[in-house]
Design an enzyme around this catalytic site. Structure first.
Site, PDB file in Angstrom:
ATOM      1  N   THR A  54      -9.179   0.127   3.071  1.00 43.88           N
ATOM      2  CA  THR A  54      -9.526   1.172   2.708  1.00 43.88           C
ATOM      3  C   THR A  54     -10.704   1.996   1.622  1.00 43.88           C
ATOM      4  OG1 THR A  54      -7.641   1.099   1.310  1.00 43.88           O
ATOM      5  CG2 THR A  54      -7.298   1.623   3.744  1.00 43.88           C
ATOM      6  N   GLY A  69       0.591  -1.222  -0.451  1.00 39.29           N
ATOM      7  CA  GLY A  69      -0.445  -0.376   0.262  1.00 39.29           C
ATOM      8  C   GLY A  69       0.772   1.257  -0.059  1.00 39.29           C
ATOM      9  N   GLN A  70       0.362   2.492   0.075  1.00 40.69           N
ATOM     10  CA  GLN A  70       0.535   3.427  -0.022  1.00 40.69           C
ATOM     11  C   GLN A  70       1.740   3.761   1.272  1.00 40.69           C
ATOM     12  OE1 GLN A  70      -1.299   7.021  -1.675  1.00 40.69           O
ATOM     13  NE2 GLN A  70      -2.679   6.662  -0.631  1.00 40.69           N
ATOM     14  N   THR A  89      -7.267   7.245  11.143  1.00 43.00           N
ATOM     15  CA  THR A  89      -8.118   8.046  10.519  1.00 43.00           C
ATOM     16  C   THR A  89      -8.645   9.432  10.976  1.00 43.00           C
ATOM     17  OG1 THR A  89      -9.552   8.454   8.257  1.00 43.00           O
ATOM     18  CG2 THR A  89      -9.464   6.858  10.438  1.00 43.00           C
ATOM     19  N   ASP A  90      -8.818  10.569  10.172  1.00 41.81           N
ATOM     20  CA  ASP A  90      -9.169  12.068  10.621  1.00 41.81           C
ATOM     21  C   ASP A  90     -11.129  11.483  10.646  1.00 41.81           C
ATOM     22  OD1 ASP A  90      -9.157  11.149   8.021  1.00 41.81           O
ATOM     23  OD2 ASP A  90     -10.594  13.061   7.595  1.00 41.81           O
ATOM     24  N   ASP A 123      -2.700 -12.786   5.387  1.00 43.07           N
ATOM     25  CA  ASP A 123      -4.217 -12.228   5.098  1.00 43.07           C
ATOM     26  C   ASP A 123      -4.433 -12.111   6.263  1.00 43.07           C
ATOM     27  OD1 ASP A 123      -6.588 -11.240   4.620  1.00 43.07           O
ATOM     28  OD2 ASP A 123      -6.949 -13.465   3.177  1.00 43.07           O
ATOM     29  N   TYR A 181     -16.687   2.550   7.686  1.00 39.62           N
ATOM     30  CA  TYR A 181     -14.866   2.342   7.452  1.00 39.62           C
ATOM     31  C   TYR A 181     -14.475   3.165   8.966  1.00 39.62           C
ATOM     32  CZ  TYR A 181     -10.133   3.904   6.444  1.00 39.62           C
ATOM     33  OH  TYR A 181      -9.097   5.021   6.689  1.00 39.62           O
ATOM     34  N   ALA A 226      -5.033  -2.400   5.880  1.00 43.05           N
ATOM     35  CA  ALA A 226      -6.299  -1.806   6.282  1.00 43.05           C
ATOM     36  C   ALA A 226      -7.183  -2.224   4.980  1.00 43.05           C
ATOM     37  CB  ALA A 226      -5.921  -1.207   6.410  1.00 43.05           C
ATOM     38  N   LYS A 265     -12.136   1.335  11.552  1.00 41.05           N
ATOM     39  CA  LYS A 265     -11.169   2.373  12.046  1.00 41.05           C
ATOM     40  C   LYS A 265     -10.850   2.787  13.917  1.00 41.05           C
ATOM     41  CE  LYS A 265      -8.089   2.646  10.163  1.00 41.05           C
ATOM     42  NZ  LYS A 265      -6.695   2.079  10.447  1.00 41.05           N
TER      43      LYS A 265
HETATM   44  N1  LIG Z   1      -5.565   6.870   2.044  1.00 44.94           N
HETATM   45  C1  LIG Z   1      -5.850   7.555   3.491  1.00 44.94           C
HETATM   46  O1  LIG Z   1      -6.640   8.948   2.617  1.00 44.94           O
HETATM   47  C2  LIG Z   1      -5.605   7.381   4.939  1.00 44.94           C
HETATM   48  C3  LIG Z   1      -6.336   8.420   5.375  1.00 44.94           C
HETATM   49  C4  LIG Z   1      -6.277   8.418   6.607  1.00 44.94           C
HETATM   50  C5  LIG Z   1      -5.737   7.149   7.547  1.00 44.94           C
HETATM   51  N2  LIG Z   1      -5.549   5.871   6.257  1.00 44.94           N
HETATM   52  C6  LIG Z   1      -5.379   4.619   7.078  1.00 44.94           C
HETATM   53  O2  LIG Z   1      -3.421   4.926   6.638  1.00 44.94           O
HETATM   54  C7  LIG Z   1      -3.427   2.907   6.306  1.00 44.94           C
HETATM   55  C8  LIG Z   1      -2.365   3.518   5.041  1.00 44.94           C
HETATM   56  O3  LIG Z   1      -3.268   3.335   3.950  1.00 44.94           O
HETATM   57  P1  LIG Z   1      -2.712   3.556   2.818  1.00 44.94           P
HETATM   58  O4  LIG Z   1      -3.950   4.843   1.954  1.00 44.94           O
HETATM   59  O5  LIG Z   1      -1.940   3.374   2.171  1.00 44.94           O
HETATM   60  O6  LIG Z   1      -4.232   2.521   2.450  1.00 44.94           O
HETATM   61  P2  LIG Z   1      -3.710   1.683   1.119  1.00 44.94           P
HETATM   62  O7  LIG Z   1      -2.793   2.443  -0.458  1.00 44.94           O
HETATM   63  O8  LIG Z   1      -5.112   1.112   0.191  1.00 44.94           O
HETATM   64  O9  LIG Z   1      -2.743   0.255   1.508  1.00 44.94           O
HETATM   65  C9  LIG Z   1      -3.456  -0.454   2.456  1.00 44.94           C
HETATM   66  C10 LIG Z   1      -3.452  -1.736   2.296  1.00 44.94           C
HETATM   67  O10 LIG Z   1      -3.693  -3.197   2.737  1.00 44.94           O
HETATM   68  C11 LIG Z   1      -3.641  -4.058   2.380  1.00 44.94           C
HETATM   69  N3  LIG Z   1      -4.503  -4.936   2.629  1.00 44.94           N
HETATM   70  C12 LIG Z   1      -6.323  -5.065   2.856  1.00 44.94           C
HETATM   71  N4  LIG Z   1      -6.658  -6.025   3.095  1.00 44.94           N
HETATM   72  C13 LIG Z   1      -5.673  -7.070   3.621  1.00 44.94           C
HETATM   73  C14 LIG Z   1      -5.445  -8.441   3.887  1.00 44.94           C
HETATM   74  N5  LIG Z   1      -6.685  -8.643   4.218  1.00 44.94           N
HETATM   75  N6  LIG Z   1      -4.944  -8.571   4.071  1.00 44.94           N
HETATM   76  C15 LIG Z   1      -3.720  -8.661   3.972  1.00 44.94           C
HETATM   77  N7  LIG Z   1      -3.581  -7.286   3.652  1.00 44.94           N
HETATM   78  C16 LIG Z   1      -4.298  -5.975   3.513  1.00 44.94           C
HETATM   79  C17 LIG Z   1      -3.827  -4.056   0.722  1.00 44.94           C
HETATM   80  O11 LIG Z   1      -3.621  -4.867   0.264  1.00 44.94           O
HETATM   81  P3  LIG Z   1      -4.010  -5.420  -1.367  1.00 44.94           P
HETATM   82  O12 LIG Z   1      -3.169  -4.113  -2.362  1.00 44.94           O
HETATM   83  O13 LIG Z   1      -3.806  -6.758  -1.703  1.00 44.94           O
HETATM   84  O14 LIG Z   1      -4.728  -4.563  -1.440  1.00 44.94           O
HETATM   85  C18 LIG Z   1      -3.275  -2.576   0.896  1.00 44.94           C
HETATM   86  O15 LIG Z   1      -1.985  -3.013  -0.189  1.00 44.94           O
HETATM   87  C19 LIG Z   1      -4.538   2.440   6.951  1.00 44.94           C
HETATM   88  O16 LIG Z   1      -4.151   1.657   7.663  1.00 44.94           O
HETATM   89  C20 LIG Z   1      -5.449   3.385   6.374  1.00 44.94           C
HETATM   90  O17 LIG Z   1      -6.785   2.694   7.417  1.00 44.94           O
HETATM   91  C21 LIG Z   1      -5.495   6.532   4.826  1.00 44.94           C
END
Ligand SMILES: NC(=O)c1ccc[n+]([C@@H]2O[C@H](COP(=O)([O-])OP(=O)(O)OC[C@H]3O[C@@H](n4cnc5c(N)ncnc54)[C@H](OP(=O)(O)O)[C@@H]3O)[C@@H](O)[C@H]2O)c1
Length: 295
Positions: free
Chosen positions: A64, A15-16, A103-104, A38, A129, A62, A133
């Protein structure tokens, strides 16, 4: 302090944010993606943590998909809360620190007077969601050594991650007019800046709950306009309300996070969101020249 001789397990490594931690930590990181274990099977978590014996687990994995969560609430809750409870238990057993990224969206209520939310403010998550969280935060807090970091609007994972920024760039390559919501105030944040801040918190042995976002605040409409201004696309970005946009899951109307607690580390606020965006778009420039659609 981060010890130099023990690994740091990073989940969501594809993920990012997870990918960013893995890059920053180099050899010390054990990046785990879905293939490793998983998160929807929390039972596998204890075994994985026992196997690697990390000093720190940074849980970036997560569910997401905010809108899809409305129709998959159980899966969302399992990944965002039950898995975190399993990490908390595993970290306690291994005497490891659990870092939980939150998250916010936990701030779903409209404040009477919009003032950046502090860590001590009451939460009011709306939607599956956001609720999951918050449950994840509560689960992480059961770990004796925990660091919970709320952040917002993450972007910066590169052209293969379609965050708001890449979405706007793709649309901007095709259209001259867009409508983007202008009634949600928050602070989109660059993953590099957030990850660096989390590592500073770990270096200083910080524990508990922290807000970590870039400085300043904006709306998605203004953010989109700034994206197009920086890359030089002539796109008119008209306002649309959240109600008109009508996404399946609710969004907070005001989720600007107060970072004063993070700033007690003495390093000041993170860079302003405009600075962060500009840095990220500079890294994308060579790809944009080819067209993001085709990359
Ligand atoms: N994105 C936002 O705007 C944002 C804002 C505030 C907080 N956050 C929090 O910041 C954190 C990182 O977010 P991010 O943007 O980096 O998210 P992301 O790019 O969606 O990455 C989440 C990762 O979790 C993995 N994942 C999902 N389900 C899974 C499972 N069952 N088993 C193993 N891995 C799994 C996904 O794998 P796959 O690629 O295989 O699906 C993905 O690589 C999260 O906790 C999110 O809630 C995000």
């Amino acid at each position: 302090m981060i010890k130099s001789d023990a690994p740091i397990l990073v989940t969501g490594a594809a993920g990012q944010l997870g990918k960013t931690f893995v890059r920053m930590l180099g050899d010390q990181a054990i990046g785990c993606d879905r293939a490793e274990f998983d998160l929807s099977s929390p039972d596998s978590i204890l075994a994985a943590v026992r196997r690697y014996r990390p000093q720190i687990v940074i849980n970036c994995g997560a569910y997401t998909a905010v809108d899809k969560a409305e129709t998959e609430p159980e899966l969302c809750e399992t990944i965002n809360a039950a898995a975190v409870a399993a990490f908390a238990q595993a970290c306690e057993e291994q005497d490891a620190v659990l870092v939980q990224i939150s998250t916010d969206y936990v701030f779903g209520a409209q404040p009477e007077v919009p003032t950046p939310w502090q860590e001590s403010d009451a939460t009011a998550p709306q939607g599956q969601y956001a609720k999951s969280k918050l449950h994840g935060e509560q689960a992480a807090a059961a770990a004796p050594k925990h660091l919970i970091v709320r952040t917002c609007g993450l972007y910066g994972g590169g052209p293969n991650h379609v965050s708001f920024v890449e979405k706007m760039l793709q649309l901007g390559e095709q259209r001259t007019h867009l409508r983007v919501v202008d009634d949600q105030r928050c602070t989109p944040s660059l993953v590099d800046d957030v990850a660096a801040a989390v590592l500073q918190l770990l270096e200083s042995d910080s524990r508990g709950l922290f807000h970590v976002v870039n400085d300043g605040e904006t709306t998605w409409n203004e953010f989109a306009q700034e994206i197009f201004r920086i890359v030089g696309y002539e796109v008119q970005v008209d306002p649309i309300s959240t109600a008109e946009f009508n996404a399946p899951a609710p969004r907070p109307s005001y989720s600007v996070l107060d970072t004063a607690k993070f700033q007690t580390l003495g390093k000041g606020p993170l860079p302003h969101w405009k600075d962060a965006l500009s840095r990220y778009l500079t890294t994308l420039r060579p790809i944009l020249a080819e067209g993001l659609q085709t990359s």
